[in-house]
Scaffold this motif. Sequence first.
Motif, PDB file in Angstrom:
ATOM      1  N   GLY A 117      21.671 -22.650   4.580  1.00 29.22           N
ATOM      2  CA  GLY A 117      22.882 -22.114   5.206  1.00 29.22           C
ATOM      3  C   GLY A 117      23.125 -20.664   4.809  1.00 29.22           C
ATOM      4  O   GLY A 117      23.513 -19.841   5.643  1.00 29.22           O
ATOM      5  N   ARG A 118      22.858 -20.329   3.557  1.00 36.10           N
ATOM      6  CA  ARG A 118      23.022 -18.936   3.104  1.00 36.10           C
ATOM      7  C   ARG A 118      22.017 -18.027   3.826  1.00 36.10           C
ATOM      8  O   ARG A 118      22.374 -16.913   4.247  1.00 36.10           O
ATOM      9  CB  ARG A 118      22.811 -18.863   1.581  1.00 36.10           C
ATOM     10  CG  ARG A 118      23.925 -19.511   0.792  1.00 36.10           C
ATOM     11  CD  ARG A 118      23.542 -19.759  -0.671  1.00 36.10           C
ATOM     12  NE  ARG A 118      24.640 -20.333  -1.411  1.00 36.10           N
ATOM     13  CZ  ARG A 118      24.543 -20.826  -2.659  1.00 36.10           C
ATOM     14  NH1 ARG A 118      23.379 -20.795  -3.272  1.00 36.10           N
ATOM     15  NH2 ARG A 118      25.591 -21.335  -3.268  1.00 36.10           N
ATOM     16  N   LEU A 119      20.790 -18.525   3.945  1.00 35.59           N
ATOM     17  CA  LEU A 119      19.782 -17.749   4.664  1.00 35.59           C
ATOM     18  C   LEU A 119      20.176 -17.570   6.133  1.00 35.59           C
ATOM     19  O   LEU A 119      20.026 -16.478   6.691  1.00 35.59           O
ATOM     20  CB  LEU A 119      18.426 -18.448   4.555  1.00 35.59           C
ATOM     21  CG  LEU A 119      17.265 -17.793   5.304  1.00 35.59           C
ATOM     22  CD1 LEU A 119      17.024 -16.385   4.768  1.00 35.59           C
ATOM     23  CD2 LEU A 119      16.005 -18.636   5.180  1.00 35.59           C
ATOM     24  N   ALA A 120      20.699 -18.630   6.733  1.00 38.33           N
ATOM     25  CA  ALA A 120      21.093 -18.562   8.142  1.00 38.33           C
ATOM     26  C   ALA A 120      22.244 -17.577   8.350  1.00 38.33           C
ATOM     27  O   ALA A 120      22.285 -16.853   9.362  1.00 38.33           O
ATOM     28  CB  ALA A 120      21.483 -19.940   8.644  1.00 38.33           C
ATOM     29  N   MET A 121      23.173 -17.521   7.399  1.00 38.28           N
ATOM     30  CA  MET A 121      24.276 -16.555   7.536  1.00 38.28           C
ATOM     31  C   MET A 121      23.764 -15.131   7.486  1.00 38.28           C
ATOM     32  O   MET A 121      24.268 -14.254   8.202  1.00 38.28           O
ATOM     33  CB  MET A 121      25.317 -16.804   6.431  1.00 38.28           C
ATOM     34  CG  MET A 121      26.177 -18.028   6.650  1.00 38.28           C
ATOM     35  SD  MET A 121      27.543 -18.189   5.465  1.00 38.28           S
ATOM     36  CE  MET A 121      26.689 -18.886   4.047  1.00 38.28           C
ATOM     37  N   MET A 122      22.755 -14.881   6.649  1.00 33.56           N
ATOM     38  CA  MET A 122      22.170 -13.561   6.592  1.00 33.56           C
ATOM     39  C   MET A 122      21.360 -13.268   7.850  1.00 33.56           C
ATOM     40  O   MET A 122      21.367 -12.158   8.390  1.00 33.56           O
ATOM     41  CB  MET A 122      21.265 -13.438   5.371  1.00 33.56           C
ATOM     42  CG  MET A 122      21.988 -13.515   4.045  1.00 33.56           C
ATOM     43  SD  MET A 122      23.168 -12.165   3.828  1.00 33.56           S
ATOM     44  CE  MET A 122      22.070 -10.772   3.751  1.00 33.56           C
ATOM     45  N   ALA A 123      20.647 -14.305   8.353  1.00 36.53           N
ATOM     46  CA  ALA A 123      19.785 -14.125   9.525  1.00 36.53           C
ATOM     47  C   ALA A 123      20.618 -13.834  10.758  1.00 36.53           C
ATOM     48  O   ALA A 123      20.238 -13.026  11.614  1.00 36.53           O
ATOM     49  CB  ALA A 123      18.926 -15.363   9.740  1.00 36.53           C
TER      50      ALA A 123
END
Length: 288
Positions: free
Chosen positions: A282-288
């Motif tokens: 989820g953290r990666l997706a928010m950055m992506a």
Amino acid sequence: PGYLSPSTELKFADIPNGLAAISKVPAAGWAQIIAYAFFVEFSSNNFGWLDTTGNFDFSGKLVNAANAKGDSRAPGDVGWKPPLLATDDAELKKKRLNAEIANGRLAMMAIIGMFFQDGLTGSAWGDWALYTDSPLRAFENELGIQAPFGFFDPLGMSKDGDVGAFKRRRATELKHGRVSMLACMGYIVPEYFKFPGYLAPKADLAFADVPNGLAAISKVPEAGWCQWFAFVGALETNIFAADASRDPGDYANAGRLGLPFADGIDDPEKRKRGLNAELANGRLAMMA
């Protein structure tokens, strides 16, 4: 070996690492460091601030001449060609300059992280065991505390140890992460597949006519947006209703992968691993 300051009997070996070294360097040492930095800056302008006698050029003529010469070079090019690194090959030079910029960006992030860890734990390598009095200890066993950052809170929002505020932020993080993961899939999937048929039969709007990305927003009819808001509202107030007695993001009516009324994961270790993976993704997706 040897002395940093013989007059004060200060050895190099006596200087601690990291930020603690600042208080150990004598005032004369700082003066030398500042003088050297000025020397480097002046030399990049071919000593344009100084005249031929070594005095400051208050008229500005030499300064302007030096600046004009510097302006003809690329940003960051001060005319210095270090051995083994400088090259006249255009492609190799471009590759090395790109590598320098990339490494510099990484180094800027790294040194800020090392400063933060040093100030927090007394060690630039961030030995968490050294910081026994931290209020963040209240959260050291929470989900999402993963290598290499450990408990990552660069803004210090949890330094007061408020458990209620932490749970509220964790619930917000989970919700945003889940939405962002779905949003990433919503960007990727339409590039390869779209539903057959019509999104809005009355408007003669087929799924194939809806563009990808943000451009799709203007194509969805108002009734479609109303349906979305009604659907999300029903989820928020019924199936995914918050329960203060449960962990943040844990809903009584949702099971594995958030499917309504599905079974959960009974194995504690598998459940912990899955929840940590959800937070990380989820953290990666928010950055992506």
